[in-house]
Scaffold this active site. Structure first.
Site, PDB file in Angstrom:
ATOM      1  N   LYS A 269     -25.158  47.277   4.961  1.00 44.85           N
ATOM      2  CA  LYS A 269     -23.723  47.048   4.779  1.00 44.85           C
ATOM      3  C   LYS A 269     -23.208  47.881   3.598  1.00 44.85           C
ATOM      4  O   LYS A 269     -22.114  48.452   3.668  1.00 44.85           O
ATOM      5  CB  LYS A 269     -23.401  45.567   4.569  1.00 44.85           C
ATOM      6  CG  LYS A 269     -21.885  45.340   4.479  1.00 44.85           C
ATOM      7  CD  LYS A 269     -21.432  43.954   4.803  1.00 44.85           C
ATOM      8  CE  LYS A 269     -19.898  43.889   4.859  1.00 44.85           C
ATOM      9  NZ  LYS A 269     -19.386  42.537   5.058  1.00 44.85           N
ATOM     10  N   ARG A 283     -15.908  52.015   8.884  1.00 40.16           N
ATOM     11  CA  ARG A 283     -16.283  50.627   8.648  1.00 40.16           C
ATOM     12  C   ARG A 283     -16.102  49.755   9.889  1.00 40.16           C
ATOM     13  O   ARG A 283     -16.624  48.643   9.957  1.00 40.16           O
ATOM     14  CB  ARG A 283     -15.453  50.093   7.469  1.00 40.16           C
ATOM     15  CG  ARG A 283     -15.961  48.785   6.936  1.00 40.16           C
ATOM     16  CD  ARG A 283     -15.354  48.521   5.565  1.00 40.16           C
ATOM     17  NE  ARG A 283     -15.567  47.145   5.197  1.00 40.16           N
ATOM     18  CZ  ARG A 283     -15.320  46.652   3.999  1.00 40.16           C
ATOM     19  NH1 ARG A 283     -14.858  47.417   3.056  1.00 40.16           N
ATOM     20  NH2 ARG A 283     -15.531  45.391   3.733  1.00 40.16           N
ATOM     21  N   HIS A 290     -17.591  41.674  17.619  1.00 40.68           N
ATOM     22  CA  HIS A 290     -16.519  40.837  17.078  1.00 40.68           C
ATOM     23  C   HIS A 290     -15.245  40.843  17.922  1.00 40.68           C
ATOM     24  O   HIS A 290     -14.446  39.920  17.813  1.00 40.68           O
ATOM     25  CB  HIS A 290     -16.200  41.239  15.638  1.00 40.68           C
ATOM     26  CG  HIS A 290     -17.223  40.747  14.647  1.00 40.68           C
ATOM     27  ND1 HIS A 290     -18.549  41.118  14.705  1.00 40.68           N
ATOM     28  CD2 HIS A 290     -17.118  39.885  13.597  1.00 40.68           C
ATOM     29  CE1 HIS A 290     -19.207  40.528  13.716  1.00 40.68           C
ATOM     30  NE2 HIS A 290     -18.361  39.768  13.027  1.00 40.68           N
ATOM     31  N   HIS A 307     -19.320  31.058  13.773  1.00 43.63           N
ATOM     32  CA  HIS A 307     -18.929  32.473  13.854  1.00 43.63           C
ATOM     33  C   HIS A 307     -20.052  33.355  14.431  1.00 43.63           C
ATOM     34  O   HIS A 307     -19.845  34.111  15.381  1.00 43.63           O
ATOM     35  CB  HIS A 307     -18.512  32.969  12.466  1.00 43.63           C
ATOM     36  CG  HIS A 307     -18.178  34.421  12.423  1.00 43.63           C
ATOM     37  ND1 HIS A 307     -17.077  34.942  13.048  1.00 43.63           N
ATOM     38  CD2 HIS A 307     -18.827  35.478  11.847  1.00 43.63           C
ATOM     39  CE1 HIS A 307     -17.052  36.254  12.863  1.00 43.63           C
ATOM     40  NE2 HIS A 307     -18.105  36.600  12.127  1.00 43.63           N
TER      41      HIS A 307
HETATM   42  N1  LIG Z   1     -15.375  38.509   3.825  1.00 43.99           N
HETATM   43  C1  LIG Z   1     -16.076  38.910   4.838  1.00 43.99           C
HETATM   44  O1  LIG Z   1     -16.408  40.094   4.961  1.00 43.99           O
HETATM   45  C2  LIG Z   1     -16.516  37.907   5.855  1.00 43.99           C
HETATM   46  C3  LIG Z   1     -17.449  38.269   6.847  1.00 43.99           C
HETATM   47  C4  LIG Z   1     -17.878  37.295   7.748  1.00 43.99           C
HETATM   48  C5  LIG Z   1     -17.394  35.999   7.651  1.00 43.99           C
HETATM   49  N2  LIG Z   1     -16.488  35.677   6.682  1.00 43.99           N
HETATM   50  C6  LIG Z   1     -15.970  34.313   6.561  1.00 43.99           C
HETATM   51  O2  LIG Z   1     -17.061  33.460   6.251  1.00 43.99           O
HETATM   52  C7  LIG Z   1     -16.749  32.144   6.684  1.00 43.99           C
HETATM   53  C8  LIG Z   1     -17.964  31.541   7.345  1.00 43.99           C
HETATM   54  O3  LIG Z   1     -18.990  31.475   6.384  1.00 43.99           O
HETATM   55  P1  LIG Z   1     -20.308  30.586   6.602  1.00 43.99           P
HETATM   56  O4  LIG Z   1     -20.838  30.824   7.957  1.00 43.99           O
HETATM   57  O5  LIG Z   1     -21.169  30.848   5.433  1.00 43.99           O
HETATM   58  O6  LIG Z   1     -19.745  29.106   6.636  1.00 43.99           O
HETATM   59  P2  LIG Z   1     -19.263  28.073   5.497  1.00 43.99           P
HETATM   60  O7  LIG Z   1     -18.914  28.759   4.250  1.00 43.99           O
HETATM   61  O8  LIG Z   1     -18.246  27.213   6.137  1.00 43.99           O
HETATM   62  O9  LIG Z   1     -20.593  27.224   5.262  1.00 43.99           O
HETATM   63  C9  LIG Z   1     -21.091  26.437   6.301  1.00 43.99           C
HETATM   64  C10 LIG Z   1     -21.521  25.066   5.808  1.00 43.99           C
HETATM   65  O10 LIG Z   1     -22.785  25.182   5.162  1.00 43.99           O
HETATM   66  C11 LIG Z   1     -22.762  24.479   3.919  1.00 43.99           C
HETATM   67  N3  LIG Z   1     -23.750  25.143   3.063  1.00 43.99           N
HETATM   68  C12 LIG Z   1     -23.623  26.303   2.407  1.00 43.99           C
HETATM   69  N4  LIG Z   1     -24.782  26.623   1.817  1.00 43.99           N
HETATM   70  C13 LIG Z   1     -25.658  25.643   2.108  1.00 43.99           C
HETATM   71  C14 LIG Z   1     -27.027  25.414   1.788  1.00 43.99           C
HETATM   72  N5  LIG Z   1     -27.729  26.306   1.091  1.00 43.99           N
HETATM   73  N6  LIG Z   1     -27.612  24.284   2.249  1.00 43.99           N
HETATM   74  C15 LIG Z   1     -26.901  23.400   3.006  1.00 43.99           C
HETATM   75  N7  LIG Z   1     -25.619  23.555   3.347  1.00 43.99           N
HETATM   76  C16 LIG Z   1     -25.004  24.684   2.903  1.00 43.99           C
HETATM   77  C17 LIG Z   1     -21.328  24.602   3.464  1.00 43.99           C
HETATM   78  O11 LIG Z   1     -21.012  23.619   2.507  1.00 43.99           O
HETATM   79  C18 LIG Z   1     -20.591  24.430   4.791  1.00 43.99           C
HETATM   80  O12 LIG Z   1     -20.463  23.080   5.101  1.00 43.99           O
HETATM   81  C19 LIG Z   1     -15.548  32.262   7.592  1.00 43.99           C
HETATM   82  O13 LIG Z   1     -14.413  31.765   6.923  1.00 43.99           O
HETATM   83  C20 LIG Z   1     -15.411  33.759   7.834  1.00 43.99           C
HETATM   84  O14 LIG Z   1     -14.072  34.150   8.035  1.00 43.99           O
HETATM   85  C21 LIG Z   1     -16.050  36.605   5.787  1.00 43.99           C
HETATM   86 ZN   LIG Z   2     -18.804  38.433  11.450  1.00 49.93          ZN
END
Ligand SMILES: NC(=O)c1ccc[n+]([C@@H]2O[C@H](COP(=O)([O-])OP(=O)(O)OC[C@H]3O[C@@H](n4cnc5c(N)ncnc54)[C@H](O)[C@@H]3O)[C@@H](O)[C@H]2O)c1
Ligand SMILES: [Zn+2]
Length: 412
Positions: A269, A283, A290, A307
């Site tokens: 990345k 990029r 997606h 996701h």
């Molecule tokens: N900025 C970017 O480039 C980018 C890329 C992809 C996704 N995203 C965003 O990321 C988000 C999804 O992120 P995600 O999949 O990490 O989900 P999330 O942040 O909702 O986390 C998922 C769940 O896991 C829990 N959790 C986190 N770490 C944990 C751990 N170590 N042990 C137990 N539970 C834990 C959290 O509290 C939450 O309930 C979306 O909002 C998406 O839009 C952003």
């Molecule tokens: Zn993604």
């Protein structure tokens, strides 16, 4: 796949925008972390050659050394604000807190409730008010400690609070470690759609501790593996082969291959992001899977799929599109689909209604001038961007994907 040490590779890959002094300085900063590191193996470091450059560190047990990293990035007078979720705080807050205290840091902790529905402007405003109440000024450092939601909201908050304060990303989900913590995209959702308000804002450093994944629910973990395999397919053949070979160990969350996987994904990345910081053409390869993945999430009201699960189906269907239009061999396509299912299944059943998905895809912000773009694999490790794909081809590819699901026990 043996990817350490990262430093030699980074020296070769260095581009003209980040001069040698800056990079050397960063290693000095991270030397603080290395010198204090008492884990069983050395951390892996990935330089991210943006302006200004920074380093992503992957270190088992690294959370216990986060204090040293924070110390190296915040002035003595700066407040340290930790943004986290109640769940992550309950599981890992004490470890982080002990490490900060060891380095003489007294942090204020802000919580954002768990769930995508809290990733909005109203919560952002509350958090900004809480930062004022915690006496955070322009010298403050915000440490985003959680999954992608915390990373996106924390990044956005750091970028706009007093026109920008220091940011560290300490991701705790696999998805955040391999993908969302690096790249500088921050933001929140509007009622009209996901991530519609945001900024580009890079952290000063990323610290990913794979040990933290021990508490992550299995489904969340597999969702992260989907984003990881994406990096192998779009540009890193050796990473793809590594995932194929180590699938069982990765699924079992074994620390050694996991650490290597995270470092390799961040490296891939970082390569793409450094070449194209603001998401123009290059990029866009990161969007493999997606176009349909986002359509699947949106068509099911963001309730059926995580996701990465939607992206897994998106990658499978897009691979079938590439085969159907003669851009990818059946043999390579079978390998890609097999590897995705091997690490991501079981998945929630596929919605294969092409009309419905195309309507949702058309309203996605990735649509340019009304035309749908697909990132198509043309070989393992190589993709190209295509537009104007016939709707009948997309419908047929979705049927292929549904047939794959029907043949194998891949659906939950
Ligand atoms: N900025 C970017 O480039 C980018 C890329 C992809 C996704 N995203 C965003 O990321 C988000 C999804 O992120 P995600 O999949 O990490 O989900 P999330 O942040 O909702 O986390 C998922 C769940 O896991 C829990 N959790 C986190 N770490 C944990 C751990 N170590 N042990 C137990 N539970 C834990 C959290 O509290 C939450 O309930 C979306 O909002 C998406 O839009 C952003
Ligand atoms: Zn993604």
């Amino acid at each position: 796949m043996r990817r350490r040490p990262q430093r030699q590779r980074s020296a070769q890959a260095r581009d003209s925008r980040a001069d040698d002094h800056e990079v050397a300085h960063l290693y000095l900063l991270h030397g603080v972390l290395l010198l204090n590191y008492t884990g069983t193996c050395l951390p892996l470091e990935i330089p991210v050659q943006v302006v200004p450059p920074y380093v992503a560190t992957v270190a088992r047990g690294g959370l216990s050394h986060a204090g040293a990293l924070v110390r190296a990035h915040v002035p003595a007078s700066g407040r340290v604000i930790v943004l986290t979720s109640p769940r992550v705080r309950g599981l890992w807050g004490k470890t982080l807190d002990a490490s900060l205290r060891k380095d003489g840091l007294d942090a204020s902790v802000l919580e954002l409730p768990d769930g995508e529905e809290h990733k909005n402007l109203a919560e952002l405003a509350k958090l900004a008010e809480a930062m004022v109440a915690a006496s955070a000024d322009r010298e403050a450092l915000l440490l985003a400690f959680g999954g992608g939601v915390i990373g996106d909201v924390g990044g956005f908050l750091a970028s706009v609070y007093m026109r920008g304060v220091r940011l560290l990303q300490v991701p705790t989900t696999l998805l955040a470690m391999v993908d969302s913590s690096l790249g500088g995209k921050t933001g929140v959702n509007l009622a009209a759609g996901k991530n519609l308000v945001g900024t580009f804002y890079h952290p000063r450093a990323i610290l990913a501790d794979p040990d933290v994944l021990a508490t992550l629910p299995e489904r969340e973990f597999r969702s992260g593996l989907a984003e990881a395999i994406k990096y192998g397919i779009i540009g890193a053949t050796d990473l793809f082969t590594f995932i194929e070979q180590e699938a069982a160990a990765l699924r079992a969350c074994r620390p050694e291959p996991l650490e290597q996987l995270i470092a390799a994904c961040l490296q891939e990345k970082a390569r793409v992001v450094a070449a194209d910081e603001r998401e123009s053409d290059l990029r866009r390869v990161l969007n493999f899977g997606h176009t349909l993945g986002h359509a699947l999430e949106s068509a099911t009201g963001y309730t059926r799929y995580l996701h990465g699960e939607a992206v897994a189906w998106g990658m499978i269907a897009t691979t079938r599109i590439a085969i159907r239009i003669g851009r990818l061999s059946e043999a390579q396509g079978t390998r890609i689909v097999g590897a995705i299912l091997n690490v991501c299944a079981p998945l929630p059943a596929l919605v294969d209604d092409a009309g419905l998905l195309l309507r949702h895809a058309a309203s996605d912000k990735k649509t340019r001038a009304g035309r749908l773009h697909f990132v198509l694999p043309v070989a393992i490790g190589r993709v190209e961007i295509a537009c104007g794909i016939d709707e009948a081809v997309i419908a047929a590819a979705l049927q292929d994907a549904a047939a794959i699901a029907a043949r194998a026990p891949v659906v939950r």
